[in-house]
Design a protein around this motif. Structure first.
Motif, PDB file in Angstrom:
ATOM      1  N   THR A 142       0.825  -1.207   0.000  1.00 31.52           N
ATOM      2  CA  THR A 142       0.000   0.000   0.000  1.00 31.52           C
ATOM      3  C   THR A 142       0.861   1.259   0.000  1.00 31.52           C
ATOM      4  O   THR A 142       1.957   1.267   0.568  1.00 31.52           O
ATOM      5  N   PRO A 143       0.389   2.351  -0.608  1.00 34.52           N
ATOM      6  CA  PRO A 143       1.165   3.594  -0.642  1.00 34.52           C
ATOM      7  C   PRO A 143       1.396   4.226   0.731  1.00 34.52           C
ATOM      8  O   PRO A 143       2.331   5.005   0.903  1.00 34.52           O
ATOM      9  N   SER A 144       0.539   3.897   1.690  1.00 34.22           N
ATOM     10  CA  SER A 144       0.716   4.422   3.045  1.00 34.22           C
ATOM     11  C   SER A 144       0.261   3.365   4.041  1.00 34.22           C
ATOM     12  O   SER A 144      -0.499   2.452   3.706  1.00 34.22           O
ATOM     13  N   LEU A 145       0.754   3.498   5.273  1.00 34.27           N
ATOM     14  CA  LEU A 145       0.357   2.580   6.331  1.00 34.27           C
ATOM     15  C   LEU A 145      -1.061   2.894   6.787  1.00 34.27           C
ATOM     16  O   LEU A 145      -1.392   4.049   7.060  1.00 34.27           O
ATOM     17  N   ALA A 146      -1.884   1.857   6.860  1.00 36.35           N
ATOM     18  CA  ALA A 146      -3.278   2.061   7.257  1.00 36.35           C
ATOM     19  C   ALA A 146      -3.389   2.556   8.691  1.00 36.35           C
ATOM     20  O   ALA A 146      -4.266   3.354   9.020  1.00 36.35           O
ATOM     21  N   THR A 147      -2.500   2.112   9.554  1.00 31.53           N
ATOM     22  CA  THR A 147      -2.597   2.450  10.972  1.00 31.53           C
ATOM     23  C   THR A 147      -2.204   3.893  11.255  1.00 31.53           C
ATOM     24  O   THR A 147      -2.855   4.597  12.021  1.00 31.53           O
ATOM     25  N   SER A 148      -1.121   4.372  10.611  1.00 37.06           N
ATOM     26  CA  SER A 148      -0.599   5.708  10.918  1.00 37.06           C
ATOM     27  C   SER A 148      -0.778   6.713   9.786  1.00 37.06           C
ATOM     28  O   SER A 148      -0.661   7.921  10.000  1.00 37.06           O
ATOM     29  N   GLY A 149      -1.030   6.218   8.582  1.00 37.94           N
ATOM     30  CA  GLY A 149      -1.116   7.104   7.432  1.00 37.94           C
ATOM     31  C   GLY A 149       0.236   7.521   6.888  1.00 37.94           C
ATOM     32  O   GLY A 149       0.310   8.311   5.938  1.00 37.94           O
TER      33      GLY A 149
END
Length: 241
Positions: A142-149
């Motif tokens: 994913t382009p960014s972490l779901a937990t922290s963004g």
């Protein structure tokens, strides 16, 4: 699933020995009949269920670039082929903050027998038959972490455990394409490399575990572009290892 098999193979019939072989553990979001995960169906199109974009690349590598492929046909939420049999996450009860209630108390042995063991057995048989010069393990992130963004800057990453022969060449060559390349990023192959540990490192076969950022390959055009680039770059890597 095709003929109730947890995998499909493309371009393997008549494939030459000593070439490249592509393996895609997380290509599918399919949940077979009789298995209830107990999750919102929208999550089946999310990263927790499937590596977005990789199936299209693998098909193109096999059909257009003569790189045969062994492709998963079951979601990793049903059985994760990229885990060892004794790993608790081989039938995950949670993923990326999402509870998978249908897997709590699941018959793990039955899932291994139905999915994990035949997938890896047939991959092993294919490797013995083709004797590949190098194996490509294809994933996406994913382009960014779901937990922290937190944003992930790499467009592609190369993962490895003990054997980094091919990865070193690939990191250099992808960098020469103007890409931001992760060296054991965004995940470390020291911790998560089960399929290549089992099928490549134990046989002494060089391999590249390639992680591509999903925004690069979420369209057919992106998948075509990356199939061409992978065939070129990894074909050159195979000549150097």
């Amino acid at each position: 699933m095709i003929d109730n098999l947890p995998y499909r193979q493309v371009g393997t019939e008549g494939a030459r020995t000593g070439g490249l072989l592509c393996v895609v553990d997380h290509a599918s979001n399919y949940v077979p009949d009789g298995i209830e995960l107990g999750i919102d169906q929208k999550l089946l199109n999310d990263h927790i269920a499937i590596d977005i974009g990789v199936e299209g690349i693998a098909d193109r590598l096999a059909r257009q670039h003569d790189i045969p492929a062994h492709i998963a046909c079951v979601s990793r939420l049903v059985c994760d082929f990229h885990r060892k049999e004794d790993d608790a996450a081989v039938v995950p009860t949670e993923s990326d903050g999402h509870l998978i209630p249908g897997n709590i108390g699941a018959d793990v042995e039955a899932r291994l027998n139905l999915f994990h063991r035949p997938y890896h057995y047939e991959l092993g048989q294919l490797i013995e038959r083709l004797q590949p010069r190098m194996i490509i393990a294809l994933h996406s992130f994913t382009p960014s972490l779901a937990t922290s963004g937190e944003e992930r800057p790499w467009e592609v990453g190369l993962l490895y455990n003990q054997d980094d022969r091919a990865a070193r060449h690939a990191i250099r060559l992808f960098g020469e394409q103007g890409l931001t390349v992760g060296d054991n990023e965004p995940y470390s192959g020291k911790q998560l490399n089960a399929t290549m540990d089992r099928h490549a490192e134990t046989r002494g076969i060089p391999y590249c575990t390639v992680e591509i950022r999903q925004d690069q390959i979420n369209t057919k055009a992106g998948q075509s572009r990356w199939a061409v680039m992978l065939a070129d770059v990894l074909g050159r890597v195979a000549l150097e290892v």
